[in-house]
Motif scaffolding. Structure first.
Motif, PDB file in Angstrom:
ATOM      1  N   HIS A  66       0.815  -1.213   0.000  1.00  0.00           N
ATOM      2  CA  HIS A  66       0.000   0.000   0.000  1.00  0.00           C
ATOM      3  C   HIS A  66       0.852   1.268   0.000  1.00  0.00           C
ATOM      4  CE1 HIS A  66       0.336  -1.524   4.201  1.00  0.00           C
ATOM      5  NE2 HIS A  66       0.660  -0.278   4.461  1.00  0.00           N
ATOM      6  N   LEU A  67       2.161   1.122   0.233  1.00  0.00           N
ATOM      7  CA  LEU A  67       3.045   2.274   0.108  1.00  0.00           C
ATOM      8  C   LEU A  67       3.110   2.747  -1.344  1.00  0.00           C
ATOM      9  CD1 LEU A  67       4.781   3.782   2.218  1.00  0.00           C
ATOM     10  CD2 LEU A  67       6.734   2.458   1.430  1.00  0.00           C
ATOM     11  N   CYS A  68       2.853   1.824  -2.259  1.00  0.00           N
ATOM     12  CA  CYS A  68       2.897   2.156  -3.686  1.00  0.00           C
ATOM     13  C   CYS A  68       1.757   3.078  -4.106  1.00  0.00           C
ATOM     14  CB  CYS A  68       2.836   0.878  -4.526  1.00  0.00           C
ATOM     15  SG  CYS A  68       4.201  -0.266  -4.210  1.00  0.00           S
ATOM     16  N   GLN A  69       0.758   3.258  -3.227  1.00  0.00           N
ATOM     17  CA  GLN A  69      -0.360   4.144  -3.553  1.00  0.00           C
ATOM     18  C   GLN A  69      -0.009   5.616  -3.356  1.00  0.00           C
ATOM     19  OE1 GLN A  69      -4.101   2.877  -1.765  1.00  0.00           O
ATOM     20  NE2 GLN A  69      -3.367   0.756  -1.664  1.00  0.00           N
ATOM     21  N   LEU A  70       1.132   5.870  -2.739  1.00  0.00           N
ATOM     22  CA  LEU A  70       1.571   7.262  -2.545  1.00  0.00           C
ATOM     23  C   LEU A  70       2.291   7.715  -3.813  1.00  0.00           C
ATOM     24  CD1 LEU A  70       2.888   6.975   1.121  1.00  0.00           C
ATOM     25  CD2 LEU A  70       0.637   7.744   0.337  1.00  0.00           C
ATOM     26  N   LYS A  71       1.530   7.937  -4.860  1.00  0.00           N
ATOM     27  CA  LYS A  71       2.088   8.137  -6.193  1.00  0.00           C
ATOM     28  C   LYS A  71       2.841   9.449  -6.368  1.00  0.00           C
ATOM     29  CE  LYS A  71      -1.371   5.200  -8.423  1.00  0.00           C
ATOM     30  NZ  LYS A  71      -2.381   5.111  -9.505  1.00  0.00           N
ATOM     31  N   SER A  72       2.638  10.395  -5.457  1.00  0.00           N
ATOM     32  CA  SER A  72       3.263  11.711  -5.637  1.00  0.00           C
ATOM     33  C   SER A  72       4.579  11.874  -4.895  1.00  0.00           C
ATOM     34  CB  SER A  72       2.295  12.811  -5.180  1.00  0.00           C
ATOM     35  OG  SER A  72       1.118  12.796  -5.960  1.00  0.00           O
ATOM     36  N   ILE A  73       5.041  10.822  -4.234  1.00  0.00           N
ATOM     37  CA  ILE A  73       6.265  10.937  -3.445  1.00  0.00           C
ATOM     38  C   ILE A  73       7.464  11.185  -4.353  1.00  0.00           C
ATOM     39  CG2 ILE A  73       7.924   9.489  -2.196  1.00  0.00           C
ATOM     40  CD1 ILE A  73       5.912   8.773  -0.276  1.00  0.00           C
ATOM     41  N   ARG A  74       8.331  12.085  -3.901  1.00  0.00           N
ATOM     42  CA  ARG A  74       9.578  12.372  -4.606  1.00  0.00           C
ATOM     43  C   ARG A  74      10.776  11.792  -3.851  1.00  0.00           C
ATOM     44  NH1 ARG A  74       8.777  16.293  -8.641  1.00  0.00           N
ATOM     45  NH2 ARG A  74      11.051  16.353  -8.860  1.00  0.00           N
ATOM     46  N   ILE A  75      10.717  11.811  -2.526  1.00  0.00           N
ATOM     47  CA  ILE A  75      11.801  11.261  -1.709  1.00  0.00           C
ATOM     48  C   ILE A  75      11.213  10.270  -0.714  1.00  0.00           C
ATOM     49  CG2 ILE A  75      13.600  11.771  -0.022  1.00  0.00           C
ATOM     50  CD1 ILE A  75      14.016  14.446  -1.316  1.00  0.00           C
ATOM     51  N   LEU A  76      11.697   9.023  -0.764  1.00  0.00           N
ATOM     52  CA  LEU A  76      11.255   7.959   0.136  1.00  0.00           C
ATOM     53  C   LEU A  76      12.494   7.333   0.761  1.00  0.00           C
ATOM     54  CD1 LEU A  76       9.080   6.109   1.329  1.00  0.00           C
ATOM     55  CD2 LEU A  76       9.240   4.705  -0.742  1.00  0.00           C
ATOM     56  N   ASP A  77      12.652   7.524   2.066  1.00  0.00           N
ATOM     57  CA  ASP A  77      13.836   7.028   2.774  1.00  0.00           C
ATOM     58  C   ASP A  77      13.401   6.062   3.870  1.00  0.00           C
ATOM     59  OD1 ASP A  77      16.244   6.559   3.969  1.00  0.00           O
ATOM     60  OD2 ASP A  77      16.784   8.668   4.254  1.00  0.00           O
ATOM     61  N   LEU A  78      13.641   4.760   3.640  1.00  0.00           N
ATOM     62  CA  LEU A  78      13.311   3.715   4.616  1.00  0.00           C
ATOM     63  C   LEU A  78      14.583   3.030   5.126  1.00  0.00           C
ATOM     64  CD1 LEU A  78      10.335   1.963   2.749  1.00  0.00           C
ATOM     65  CD2 LEU A  78      10.267   3.931   4.283  1.00  0.00           C
ATOM     66  N   SER A  79      15.719   3.668   4.964  1.00  0.00           N
ATOM     67  CA  SER A  79      16.998   3.036   5.259  1.00  0.00           C
ATOM     68  C   SER A  79      17.218   2.822   6.747  1.00  0.00           C
ATOM     69  CB  SER A  79      18.140   3.884   4.692  1.00  0.00           C
ATOM     70  OG  SER A  79      18.161   5.166   5.297  1.00  0.00           O
ATOM     71  N   HIS A  80      18.108   1.857   7.044  1.00  0.00           N
ATOM     72  CA  HIS A  80      18.557   1.575   8.407  1.00  0.00           C
ATOM     73  C   HIS A  80      17.388   1.279   9.342  1.00  0.00           C
ATOM     74  CE1 HIS A  80      22.655   2.592   7.293  1.00  0.00           C
ATOM     75  NE2 HIS A  80      22.176   3.659   6.683  1.00  0.00           N
ATOM     76  N   ASN A  81      16.572   0.316   8.924  1.00  0.00           N
ATOM     77  CA  ASN A  81      15.523  -0.254   9.758  1.00  0.00           C
ATOM     78  C   ASN A  81      15.702  -1.764   9.765  1.00  0.00           C
ATOM     79  OD1 ASN A  81      13.353   1.821  10.768  1.00  0.00           O
ATOM     80  ND2 ASN A  81      13.902   2.523   8.710  1.00  0.00           N
ATOM     81  N   HIS A  82      14.623  -2.493  10.033  1.00  0.00           N
ATOM     82  CA  HIS A  82      14.692  -3.957  10.061  1.00  0.00           C
ATOM     83  C   HIS A  82      13.723  -4.563   9.045  1.00  0.00           C
ATOM     84  CE1 HIS A  82      17.178  -3.451  13.537  1.00  0.00           C
ATOM     85  NE2 HIS A  82      16.192  -3.034  14.324  1.00  0.00           N
ATOM     86  N   PHE A  83      13.510  -3.898   7.941  1.00  0.00           N
ATOM     87  CA  PHE A  83      12.598  -4.424   6.930  1.00  0.00           C
ATOM     88  C   PHE A  83      13.182  -5.682   6.301  1.00  0.00           C
ATOM     89  CE2 PHE A  83      11.400   0.176   6.812  1.00  0.00           C
ATOM     90  CZ  PHE A  83      10.088   0.012   7.235  1.00  0.00           C
ATOM     91  N   SER A  84      12.310  -6.648   6.019  1.00  0.00           N
ATOM     92  CA  SER A  84      12.720  -7.908   5.410  1.00  0.00           C
ATOM     93  C   SER A  84      11.805  -8.212   4.229  1.00  0.00           C
ATOM     94  CB  SER A  84      12.666  -9.038   6.448  1.00  0.00           C
ATOM     95  OG  SER A  84      11.353  -9.162   6.983  1.00  0.00           O
ATOM     96  N   GLY A  85      12.010  -9.376   3.612  1.00  0.00           N
ATOM     97  CA  GLY A  85      11.194  -9.735   2.457  1.00  0.00           C
ATOM     98  C   GLY A  85      11.719  -9.098   1.180  1.00  0.00           C
ATOM     99  N   ILE A  86      10.884  -9.096   0.161  1.00  0.00           N
ATOM    100  CA  ILE A  86      11.309  -8.627  -1.154  1.00  0.00           C
ATOM    101  C   ILE A  86      10.990  -7.140  -1.346  1.00  0.00           C
ATOM    102  CG2 ILE A  86      11.000 -10.922  -2.152  1.00  0.00           C
ATOM    103  CD1 ILE A  86       8.382  -9.935  -3.382  1.00  0.00           C
ATOM    104  N   ILE A  87      11.626  -6.561  -2.342  1.00  0.00           N
ATOM    105  CA  ILE A  87      11.312  -5.181  -2.727  1.00  0.00           C
ATOM    106  C   ILE A  87      10.029  -5.199  -3.543  1.00  0.00           C
ATOM    107  CG2 ILE A  87      12.078  -3.176  -4.048  1.00  0.00           C
ATOM    108  CD1 ILE A  87      14.939  -4.065  -3.547  1.00  0.00           C
TER     109      ILE A  87
END
Length: 350
Positions: A66-87
């Motif tokens: 559902h993050l993909c629904q934010l169609k107007s984003i220009r900068i998305l920074d999710l670095s240095h967390n504990h996210f797993s799984g696929i992109i």
């Protein structure tokens, strides 16, 4: 509320649900806290978001679709967390600065940026908005909106209209291959997927990233060849695929790729070509053949020596026995008696 900056505090727990009502948010900055849990489902309600900074928390689970629904984003920074799984393959639904988003007037002035926290703040009276709160008049300008984002291996602060676009997923536990759809982000300037556990090959679609300036794929488990078509990325100034399992020849040393040093490719044992010291020219066969020939000759000489020594030993032993029997008549008669008794041919002849 359009701009919310809560970075570098000690915020804990999940991202609060109350933010789901702030549907006018353009910037949500929660980086460098200790927030945990997944990215909530309601994040898709913030349809006006242009900047989402969640770097340096303890967020977990997979990166939600559902993050993909934010169609107007220009900068998305999710670095240095504990996210797993696929992109998520659907990230190409986000504009990241494609032409459709250039008409966005979220920020009212051209970008001014500086390095290492030193900011330049343009000021134009025509861009001021006047607000009243608790009977006190104060002025707020969109030019005072400040965004910090790591690009080209350095932290830059952007003021006013955000022309820069970037996606940073580094420093997580992401697995699987890089989706080819990421190559559809034709307007993106910075892409950082380093320090994950990604496998597979670098998608050939990356040659479509015509606006890319910084690309970091280092410290993963990527395999195969670097797509040679990537030499056509004319704006690329920072590039690294170091510490993967890539193989084959490095891209041709022309255009921007002529500027990249050995550090961009190091840590790939099967990668060859300039600027690495490992040559891609195959080792010639003759040096490996000559030792084999000399070894065969050496083996043959040892075999001849063994046969001659073996035959000589038997000859000397035979002559010794004959001489012994010739000099000792009693043993000679005993031998002939034994042969005549046990060997039929000699018995009949006698």
């Amino acid at each position: 509320m359009k701009f919310l900056h809560l970075e570098s505090n000690k915020l804990t727990g999940h991202i609060p649900h109350v933010l789901s009502k702030a549907t006018s948010l353009m910037t949500l900055n929660l980086k460098d806290n200790t927030l945990s849990g997944p990215i909530p489902l309601w994040i898709s309600l913030l349809s006006t978001l242009r900047v989402l900074l969640l770097k340096g928390n303890q967020l977990e689970d997979s990166i939600p679709l559902h993050l993909c629904q934010l169609k107007s984003i220009r900068i998305l920074d999710l670095s240095h967390n504990h996210f797993s799984g696929i992109i998520p393959f659907c990230l190409d639904n986000i504009t990241f600065g494609r032409e459709a988003s250039l008409i966005d007037d979220t920020f009212s002035t051209d970008v001014e940026y500086s390095i290492d926290e030193v900011s330049l703040m343009p000021f134009h009276d025509s861009q001021l908005s006047v607000y009243t709160a608790l009977g006190v008049n104060f002025e707020v300008s969109a030019e005072s909106e400040k965004i910090e984002f790591i690009t080209k291996n350095r932290s830059e602060s952007y003021m006013g209209h955000i022309f820069m676009s970037g996606l940073d997923l580094s420093g997580n536990k992401l697995t699987g291959p890089i989706p080819p759809e990421i190559g559809n982000l034709s307007g993106i300037h910075t892409l950082n997927l380093s320090y994950n556990q990604l496998i597979g090959s670098i998608p050939e679609t990356f040659s479509n990233l015509k606006e890319i300036e910084s690309l970091d794929l280092s410290h993963n488990g990527l395999m195969g060849q670097i797509p040679p078509q990537m030499v056509e990325l004319n704006f690329l100034s920072v590039f690294t695929v170091a510490h993967n399992n890539l193989s084959g020849k490095t891209p041709e040393r022309k255009f921007q790729f002529a500027t990249f040093e050995r550090s961009s490719y190091e840590g790939n044992p099967l990668l060859c070509g300039l600027p690495l010291e490992r040559s891609c020219t195959p080792i010639s066969a003759p040096p490996t053949v000559k030792p084999l020939v000399s070894n065969n000759r050496e083996n043959n000489s040892w075999e001849a020596i063994f046969l001659w020594s073996f035959g000589g030993s038997y000859g000397v032993a035979f002559l010794g026995i004959v001489a012994f029997l010739y000099l000792n008549s009693s043993y000679r008669d005993l031998l002939f008696y034994f042969i005549g008794k046990h060997v039929p041919f000699f018995r009949l002849w006698g």
